[in-house]
Each structure stands twice: as C-alpha cells, then as structure tokens.
Design an enzyme around this catalytic site. Structure first.
Site, PDB file in Angstrom:
ATOM      1  N   ASN A 131      -7.189   0.937   9.416  1.00  0.00           N
ATOM      2  CA  ASN A 131      -8.234   1.509  10.257  1.00  0.00           C
ATOM      3  C   ASN A 131      -9.232   0.453  10.713  1.00  0.00           C
ATOM      4  O   ASN A 131      -9.392  -0.590  10.090  1.00  0.00           O
ATOM      5  CB  ASN A 131      -8.995   2.595   9.493  1.00  0.00           C
ATOM      6  CG  ASN A 131      -8.217   3.896   9.391  1.00  0.00           C
ATOM      7  OD1 ASN A 131      -7.393   4.204  10.247  1.00  0.00           O
ATOM      8  ND2 ASN A 131      -8.486   4.661   8.342  1.00  0.00           N
ATOM      9  N   GLY A 134       1.868   4.584   3.935  1.00  0.00           N
ATOM     10  CA  GLY A 134       2.911   3.708   3.415  1.00  0.00           C
ATOM     11  C   GLY A 134       4.084   4.482   2.846  1.00  0.00           C
ATOM     12  O   GLY A 134       5.253   4.140   3.068  1.00  0.00           O
ATOM     13  N   LYS A 165      -7.795   5.194  18.847  1.00  0.00           N
ATOM     14  CA  LYS A 165      -7.784   5.589  17.439  1.00  0.00           C
ATOM     15  C   LYS A 165      -9.140   5.321  16.796  1.00  0.00           C
ATOM     16  O   LYS A 165      -9.667   6.140  16.026  1.00  0.00           O
ATOM     17  CB  LYS A 165      -6.679   4.831  16.703  1.00  0.00           C
ATOM     18  CG  LYS A 165      -6.637   5.066  15.186  1.00  0.00           C
ATOM     19  CD  LYS A 165      -6.218   6.483  14.839  1.00  0.00           C
ATOM     20  CE  LYS A 165      -6.312   6.779  13.345  1.00  0.00           C
ATOM     21  NZ  LYS A 165      -5.492   5.920  12.504  1.00  0.00           N
ATOM     22  N   ASN A 178     -11.901   7.186  14.153  1.00  0.00           N
ATOM     23  CA  ASN A 178     -12.283   6.605  12.872  1.00  0.00           C
ATOM     24  C   ASN A 178     -13.793   6.446  12.739  1.00  0.00           C
ATOM     25  O   ASN A 178     -14.382   6.741  11.702  1.00  0.00           O
ATOM     26  CB  ASN A 178     -11.635   5.224  12.687  1.00  0.00           C
ATOM     27  CG  ASN A 178     -10.137   5.281  12.473  1.00  0.00           C
ATOM     28  OD1 ASN A 178      -9.422   4.374  12.871  1.00  0.00           O
ATOM     29  ND2 ASN A 178      -9.648   6.338  11.847  1.00  0.00           N
ATOM     30  N   GLY A 199       0.839  -1.187   0.000  1.00  0.00           N
ATOM     31  CA  GLY A 199       0.000   0.000   0.000  1.00  0.00           C
ATOM     32  C   GLY A 199       0.877   1.242   0.000  1.00  0.00           C
ATOM     33  O   GLY A 199       1.318   1.697   1.054  1.00  0.00           O
ATOM     34  N   ALA A 200       1.146   1.772  -1.184  1.00  0.00           N
ATOM     35  CA  ALA A 200       2.058   2.916  -1.303  1.00  0.00           C
ATOM     36  C   ALA A 200       1.280   4.220  -1.299  1.00  0.00           C
ATOM     37  O   ALA A 200       1.496   5.097  -2.127  1.00  0.00           O
ATOM     38  CB  ALA A 200       2.898   2.788  -2.576  1.00  0.00           C
ATOM     39  N   GLY A 201       0.369   4.348  -0.336  1.00  0.00           N
ATOM     40  CA  GLY A 201      -0.404   5.577  -0.191  1.00  0.00           C
ATOM     41  C   GLY A 201       0.263   6.531   0.775  1.00  0.00           C
ATOM     42  O   GLY A 201       1.498   6.552   0.912  1.00  0.00           O
ATOM     43  N   ALA A 202      -0.539   7.321   1.470  1.00  0.00           N
ATOM     44  CA  ALA A 202      -0.006   8.372   2.333  1.00  0.00           C
ATOM     45  C   ALA A 202       0.849   7.807   3.466  1.00  0.00           C
ATOM     46  O   ALA A 202       2.006   8.198   3.652  1.00  0.00           O
ATOM     47  CB  ALA A 202      -1.154   9.211   2.890  1.00  0.00           C
TER      48      ALA A 202
END
Length: 289
Positions: free
Chosen positions: A104, A12, A206, A210, A7-10
């Site tokens: 999440n 990651g 957390k 969410n 997962g190369a998102g924010a």
C-alpha cells in the site's frame, strides 16, 4: 516459474494458493504459526461462493536464504516492514529475479525512472535513509496495484471477499517481454493481470482509497460500506481524496475515474474491513507513514 512470496498474509496467501494450483513452484517467507500451518497443512482459500480451494504444493521457510534465488519475488508485506526485510530479501535475488511490489501507499521507487523534474527524488517518508533505493536494484522492480479484498482468518487460511485484479507495470512504462511473461503466468493462475502503460496513475487510484478509507476505518472501526453510506464519513473521504488529487495532478498523474466513481467502487465491496482496520484489531503496526 519459481515464486517466493514475502508476506504470507491475506494477499500473499491468495496469490500463492492460486499460483501453486496452476503448477507454479511457490515458497512462502513466513513466521511463527503461519510458518507451521503452511508446512503442516498447505494453504486454503475460502471463495465468495462458499467453496474452498486447497493446496499442499507449497513450502514455507523463515529465512529467505533457505529458499535461494527465485524467478519472481512477490512483496506482499506491510510498507513499514520492507526495510527490516532488506538484508534477507537479497538472498532471493538472482541476476534476472523480478521484485514485484504489492504494498500500500506511495512506494520508495516512485520517482525512479520517472521522466521530469522529480526524477530520482528520494521519499524520506518511506525510505528515510535511502536504504531501499540503494539496496534494491531499480532494474529488477515491477510495480503492481492490488485490487482484491481478502482477510487472513487463521494461519494458512485466507478468505477472499472479492476481486482478482493485479495491475502490473514497468517503472518506465514500457511493455517488455519479462512483464508480458509475468502477466501470462498470473493470468494462467486465474488472475486479471493487465500491463499498464502508466503505472503511477493506476497507483494513485488505489492510493485514493488507502489514504482516505484506511485511516477513517482505523479510527471508527467502520467497514467500507459503512464509510461510504454514512453522509459525514463519505464527505470526509471525498475531501481527503480531493486534496490528494491536487497533489497527484501536480506530479503529472491522470485520474482515469472520477472521485464519486472511486467512492462508489469502494461501497460496492460491501462490509469489508480495510487492511488497516484488520491491523488495528490484531494489535499490529500501521502503515501510517
């Protein structure tokens, strides 16, 4: 350590950039434009002070088998994507590979290694057919809670809003040599990585945000600051969190901060769009379940 980031998102991208800059071997499991951008230019991290950190010492592959067995796999995808990733995910596992879940919501492993009347219960909401519980050995899982706020502004570029804390925990709440080594590796990359003796209680703090701020923001397109400052949406979030607290306490969770402290903490983040609102704006699937 050899890290694979699924997962190369924010989040990651944030983790991968800092780990690579600290000298760790980082491979992203990515797709499409993100895959192309990472292999062409590396990854960039825009910091809150306006500066940018950049590394080309990362690689990206689409198929996990191209990366092979890793020391640590950081799972930074959306919760509803994990099941589809399962067959390929196993290509990253060696005998000692750790899988750190950085997603999440309530994870599929929540009741695994949980002493008490609910131990071993299956969560059909997040693992309907039990495929995740059956396909991922419980002994390789490390729980983690993601606190930073960040946004993927373009392929291969993450903007950090605030935060650097990733709490870690064994599912049986033991302090083991392997989790100590993981914590040290993350701290060497500039993160706060405390080891929790009660990972599920940390998770619920957390989760409080969410389950309230995320759907409210998705419906209203409001930032965290907006939700917390506007009396009616603040009251709505508080009512949702109060109901959730009663559920968590039934499960033996101890809430270490007050409800108002949790809301004030979200407000302090400022005009940040939740990850769910970012998904709405980009037409992506939502982590509703």
């Amino acid at each position: 350590m050899k890290y694979a980031i699924v997962g190369a998102g924010a989040i990651g991208g944030y983790l991968g950039t800092k780990l690579a800059l600290a000298g760790e071997q980082v491979t992203f499991i990515a797709r499409n434009k993100n895959l192309e951008a990472i292999n062409a230019r590396g990854f960039s991290l825009q910091l809150p002070d306006g500066s940018t950190e950049h590394t080309r010492a990362v690689s990206a592959v689409q198929a996990p088998a191209q990366a092979g067995p890793q020391d640590v796999v950081l799972l930074t995808t959306k919760a509803h994507q994990v099941r589809d990733l399962l067959p390929g995910l196993r290509d990253l596992f060696g005998p000692q590979t750790l899988l750190v879940t950085m997603i999440n919501g309530v994870p599929w492993w929540y009741f695994q290694k949980l002493q008490g009347p609910y131990e071993g219960r299956s969560l059909t909401s997040v693992d309907p057919d039990g495929a995740l519980a059956a396909g991922i050995e419980v002994d390789r899982i490390i729980g983690s809670i993601v606190y930073p706020a960040a946004e993927l502004v373009e392929p291969g570029v993450v903007k950090l809003v605030e935060g650097n804390r990733f709490t870690l925990g064994e599912l049986d709440n033991q302090r083991t040599p392997r989790i100590e080594a993981l914590s040290q590796s993350l701290m060497a990359a500039g993160f706060k990585a405390p080891v929790s003796r009660d990972i599920r209680s940390e998770l619920w703090v957390k989760l409080w945000g969410n389950l309230s701020f995320n759907p409210i923001s998705a419906l209203t397109h409001a930032t965290l600051e907006d939700i917390c400052k506007f009396p009616l949406s603040r009251e709505l979030a508080a009512r949702m969190m109060s109901e959730a607290r009663s559920v968590g306490e039934k499960l033996g969770v101890g809430f270490k901060v007050s409800l108002e402290q949790r809301i004030d903490g979200a407000q302090a983040v400022g005009a940040h769009k939740t990850s769910m609102l970012q998904d709405v704006e980009h037409g992506r699937g939502l982590e509703l379940e």
